[in-house]
Each structure stands twice: as C-alpha cells, then as structure tokens.
Design a protein around this motif. Structure first.
Motif, mmCIF file in Angstrom:
data_model
loop_
_atom_site.group_PDB
_atom_site.id
_atom_site.type_symbol
_atom_site.label_atom_id
_atom_site.label_comp_id
_atom_site.label_asym_id
_atom_site.label_seq_id
_atom_site.Cartn_x
_atom_site.Cartn_y
_atom_site.Cartn_z
ATOM 1 N N ARG A 1 7.885 57.957 42.374
ATOM 2 C CA ARG A 1 7.875 57.676 43.810
ATOM 3 C C ARG A 1 8.919 56.606 44.134
ATOM 4 N NH1 ARG A 1 2.262 55.974 45.979
ATOM 5 N NH2 ARG A 1 3.440 56.160 47.919
ATOM 6 N N ALA A 2 9.416 56.640 45.347
ATOM 7 C CA ALA A 2 10.313 55.612 45.875
ATOM 8 C C ALA A 2 11.428 55.286 44.886
ATOM 9 C CB ALA A 2 9.514 54.369 46.277
ATOM 10 N N GLY A 3 11.689 54.007 44.673
ATOM 11 C CA GLY A 3 12.785 53.575 43.819
ATOM 12 C C GLY A 3 14.052 53.358 44.623
ATOM 13 N N VAL A 4 14.648 52.151 44.484
ATOM 14 C CA VAL A 4 15.916 51.859 45.155
ATOM 15 C C VAL A 4 16.934 51.417 44.118
ATOM 16 C CG1 VAL A 4 15.019 51.322 47.447
ATOM 17 C CG2 VAL A 4 15.048 49.539 45.702
ATOM 18 N N ALA A 5 18.194 51.686 44.394
ATOM 19 C CA ALA A 5 19.268 51.332 43.478
ATOM 20 C C ALA A 5 20.526 51.022 44.267
ATOM 21 C CB ALA A 5 19.535 52.467 42.489
ATOM 22 N N ILE A 6 21.456 50.339 43.608
ATOM 23 C CA ILE A 6 22.799 50.137 44.144
ATOM 24 C C ILE A 6 23.782 50.468 43.029
ATOM 25 C CG2 ILE A 6 24.416 48.572 45.262
ATOM 26 C CD1 ILE A 6 22.029 46.827 46.066
ATOM 27 N N ALA A 7 24.664 51.406 43.311
ATOM 28 C CA ALA A 7 25.733 51.765 42.381
ATOM 29 C C ALA A 7 27.034 51.221 42.944
ATOM 30 C CB ALA A 7 25.823 53.279 42.226
ATOM 31 N N SER A 8 27.819 50.548 42.099
ATOM 32 C CA SER A 8 29.010 49.878 42.595
ATOM 33 C C SER A 8 30.145 49.925 41.591
ATOM 34 C CB SER A 8 28.675 48.418 42.921
ATOM 35 O OG SER A 8 29.837 47.704 43.255
ATOM 36 N N ARG A 9 31.344 49.899 42.119
ATOM 37 C CA ARG A 9 32.530 49.778 41.282
ATOM 38 C C ARG A 9 32.858 48.307 41.029
ATOM 39 N NH1 ARG A 9 34.544 54.928 40.956
ATOM 40 N NH2 ARG A 9 34.047 56.331 42.678
ATOM 41 N N HIS A 10 32.045 47.415 41.610
ATOM 42 C CA HIS A 10 32.128 45.979 41.351
ATOM 43 C C HIS A 10 30.843 45.585 40.629
ATOM 44 C CE1 HIS A 10 35.307 45.653 44.519
ATOM 45 N NE2 HIS A 10 34.617 46.643 45.037
ATOM 46 N N ARG A 11 30.919 44.777 39.627
ATOM 47 C CA ARG A 11 29.711 44.359 38.914
ATOM 48 C C ARG A 11 28.953 43.336 39.733
ATOM 49 N NH1 ARG A 11 27.658 45.225 34.155
ATOM 50 N NH2 ARG A 11 29.518 46.374 33.513
ATOM 51 N N ALA A 12 27.650 43.547 39.858
ATOM 52 C CA ALA A 12 26.817 42.617 40.616
ATOM 53 C C ALA A 12 26.784 41.265 39.922
ATOM 54 C CB ALA A 12 25.404 43.169 40.758
ATOM 55 N N ALA A 13 27.036 40.198 40.695
ATOM 56 C CA ALA A 13 26.984 38.855 40.130
ATOM 57 C C ALA A 13 25.543 38.438 39.860
ATOM 58 C CB ALA A 13 27.653 37.869 41.083
ATOM 59 N N ILE A 14 24.651 38.837 40.755
ATOM 60 C CA ILE A 14 23.233 38.517 40.596
ATOM 61 C C ILE A 14 22.460 39.505 41.457
ATOM 62 C CG2 ILE A 14 23.227 36.856 42.520
ATOM 63 C CD1 ILE A 14 21.212 35.198 40.901
ATOM 64 N N HIS A 15 21.263 39.856 41.031
ATOM 65 C CA HIS A 15 20.456 40.703 41.890
ATOM 66 C C HIS A 15 19.014 40.229 41.889
ATOM 67 C CE1 HIS A 15 19.852 42.818 38.003
ATOM 68 N NE2 HIS A 15 18.697 43.190 38.500
ATOM 69 N N ARG A 16 18.336 40.525 42.996
ATOM 70 C CA ARG A 16 16.968 40.061 43.217
ATOM 71 C C ARG A 16 16.135 41.214 43.743
ATOM 72 N NH1 ARG A 16 20.839 36.864 45.057
ATOM 73 N NH2 ARG A 16 20.853 38.041 46.992
ATOM 74 N N VAL A 17 14.866 41.237 43.380
ATOM 75 C CA VAL A 17 14.010 42.343 43.806
ATOM 76 C C VAL A 17 12.744 41.892 44.522
ATOM 77 C CG1 VAL A 17 14.838 43.872 41.982
ATOM 78 C CG2 VAL A 17 12.830 42.463 41.560
ATOM 79 N N GLU A 18 12.426 40.610 44.499
ATOM 80 C CA GLU A 18 11.172 40.167 45.092
ATOM 81 C C GLU A 18 11.270 40.149 46.614
ATOM 82 O OE1 GLU A 18 12.817 38.399 42.824
ATOM 83 O OE2 GLU A 18 11.589 38.601 41.016
ATOM 84 N N LEU A 19 10.204 40.544 47.274
ATOM 85 C CA LEU A 19 10.134 40.484 48.730
ATOM 86 C C LEU A 19 8.696 40.201 49.128
ATOM 87 C CD1 LEU A 19 11.656 40.973 51.487
ATOM 88 C CD2 LEU A 19 10.657 43.267 51.423
ATOM 89 N N GLY A 20 8.512 39.217 50.003
ATOM 90 C CA GLY A 20 7.185 38.937 50.531
ATOM 91 C C GLY A 20 6.304 38.166 49.569
ATOM 92 N N PRO A 21 5.010 38.062 49.896
ATOM 93 C CA PRO A 21 4.061 37.324 49.055
ATOM 94 C C PRO A 21 3.988 37.902 47.645
ATOM 95 C CG PRO A 21 3.086 37.912 51.182
ATOM 96 C CD PRO A 21 4.367 38.660 51.078
ATOM 97 N N THR A 22 3.623 37.063 46.701
ATOM 98 C CA THR A 22 3.600 37.498 45.298
ATOM 99 C C THR A 22 2.605 38.631 45.070
ATOM 100 O OG1 THR A 22 2.014 35.727 44.826
ATOM 101 C CG2 THR A 22 4.345 35.262 44.403
#
Length: 278
Positions: free
Chosen positions: A68-89
């Motif tokens: 189900r669901a799932g999000v991604a980012i594909a890029s020709r630039h390497r991500a310097a940092i990425h974060r996945v948390e949103l909202g209350p723990t």
C-alpha cells in the motif's frame, strides 16, 4: 549561456512495477526529468533501483502495510539528507511523506513527495486524512524556515476549488471535495476571492498549476478508469506542486503530461512537470 532549468515532476504511479510495464519507462526516457516524486510506489527500494538504473539516486519510504501507499524521490542529484517523520510520534505517516534536500548549482532545493489519504466521508479513514492534513499544515511553515526554495508535490487528494473538478456539484459531500478539506488549502494558499490568493495569503505557499493555468477549468491530473471519464476529460486536479514564494518566482514552465489516448495510459494519474530556474 544560461544553465538548463531544473525539471521536477510528480506522478502517482498506481504501482511502480505495473506503470513501467505499461510505458512509464518510455515516458521517463523522453522527458529529461531531473527530480521525480512518486506516490503509490507499492514496491521495494531494490525494485525501484532496478527499474530506474544506476544513474538515478533513490530515496524511498514504504508504507507500514505492505503493498500500500509508499512514496519515493528519484533524482539525478544525490540527496544530501532526507527525512520521513511527519506529525506526532504516535501518528503513522509511513509511505506518505518524504523530504529530501538537493544541492543544485550551489543552491539547496528541498523536495517533498507526499501522498495524502483518499479518505471516506463519515468514516475513520476521513479522520486519518484530517490528522495527516493537520500535520502537513504544521510542517509547512517549518519547511519555509528550513529552505526558501521548497516544493511539496504529489497526490494531495483534494480539489481546492470548483475549477479543479469537472463534476464538482456531484462531489460536494464526498471525500476529496469536502468543505473541511478545501479549508486546509485556503489556509495553505488563501481562499478563493481573497485578493492575495495564491500570492502570499494563508501560509504563503503557491499552487504552481493554478497560477500557470489561471482562472480556467483544470487542467485535470486524474481520471477514473471507469466509463468515459478520460475521453470526456471528466477529471480532477489533485496532483500539485506547492512551492515557496521564492521558488514560485523561478517557475519557467508547467505541463500536465496527459496521455494521447485511454489505451496509452500507464496510471490513472498524469505526470505534472515544472521547470525551475535554479
């Protein structure tokens, strides 16, 4: 000679493996996209890397529930940092919100791929959708402080205005066009009729699609597989690129890559592609 614009696109793939089987790869090969936000991945990170190849950097946040669901980012630039948390723990946003910072020509651009719940009026699914939108509303000002060049893009599953849904009168009591949902977008962008709508009202974010299209119906980004919705262009505009004011000033072009025919579609959504001068 001026540098090439940064091309950022978003697509709800409705299952990335099926989308590639149906023609997504051919679209990608011919579109010269630099950064692609994907929703409804429904696959593993290894699957993504195999489909895209070594020339792409992949960041991926799968959903808690497999398939189900799932999000991604594909890029020709390497991500310097990425974060996945949103909202209350205690809030499970897995597979629905993914942030990544990219350095482009010495400038940091923050990209968010998000997949808002579809919801269902009067059910717990709608409660979860409102919780997600609450968390998103709290995060947007923080993103602006983090980066003056930020874009939140993806399937937001809300048509903000009557211009965004062909059959809006038949959907005013249904998830995706409920007044309570649309009010969130009033707070993000400003309300219809506000003199500063989409130009500094609300939290100050800008809806690139509406600014580019102006006061006209669509252009729609999603059509049901059923009936003649696609052939009649009876669609919804629910795939967005929402940007900070500074990035809005750098927009050079906007396009919805609607398939030429029903049988050429590889998703029930169409890619939304924007060029930015970065």
């Amino acid at each position: 000679m001026p540098s090439k614009p940064l091309r950022i696109a978003t697509i709800n793939a409705n299952g990335i493996r099926a989308a590639f089987r149906k023609g997504m790869g051919a679209w990608l090969d011919g579109r010269d996209v630099d950064i692609l936000a994907i929703q409804e991945v429904r696959a593993s990170t290894d699957d993504l890397q195999q489909l895209f190849g070594d020339e792409w950097d992949i960041v991926h946040d799968p959903a808690t529930a497999k398939g189900r669901a799932g999000v991604a980012i594909a890029s020709r630039h390497r991500a310097a940092i990425h974060r996945v948390e949103l909202g209350p723990t205690e809030f499970d946003s897995a597979g629905r919100w993914l942030e990544a910072d990219y350095e482009v020509n010495g400038t940091v651009v923050t990209v968010v791929s998000t997949y808002v719940h579809s919801g269902e009026a009067g059910t717990d699914k709608q409660v979860e959708k409102y919780r997600f939108l609450d968390a998103m509303e709290a995060r947007l000002p923080q993103l602006q402080k983090h980066s003056e060049l930020a874009v939140v893009l993806g399937d937001l599953n809300v048509g903000h205005r009557t211009l965004d849904i062909k059959n809006w009168k038949g959907n005013v009591k249904k998830a995706g066009f409920l007044p309570e949902e649309r009010a969130y977008f009033d707070r993000f962008l400003g309300a219809e009729g506000d003199s500063r709508y989409n130009a500094g009202a609300g939290l100050g974010w800008v809806d690139v699609g509406r600014r580019h299209a102006g006061e006209t119906e669509g252009p729609y980004t999603w059509w049901s597989w059923r009936g003649k919705a696609f052939d009649n262009d009876s669609g919804w505009r629910i795939d967005y690129q929402l940007v900070t004011p500074a990035l809005a000033e750098r927009v050079k072009d906007y396009a919805v890559d609607r398939a030429d025919a029903y049988d050429e579609r590889w998703s029930d959504h169409a890619p939304v592609v924007v060029d930015y001068a970065v």
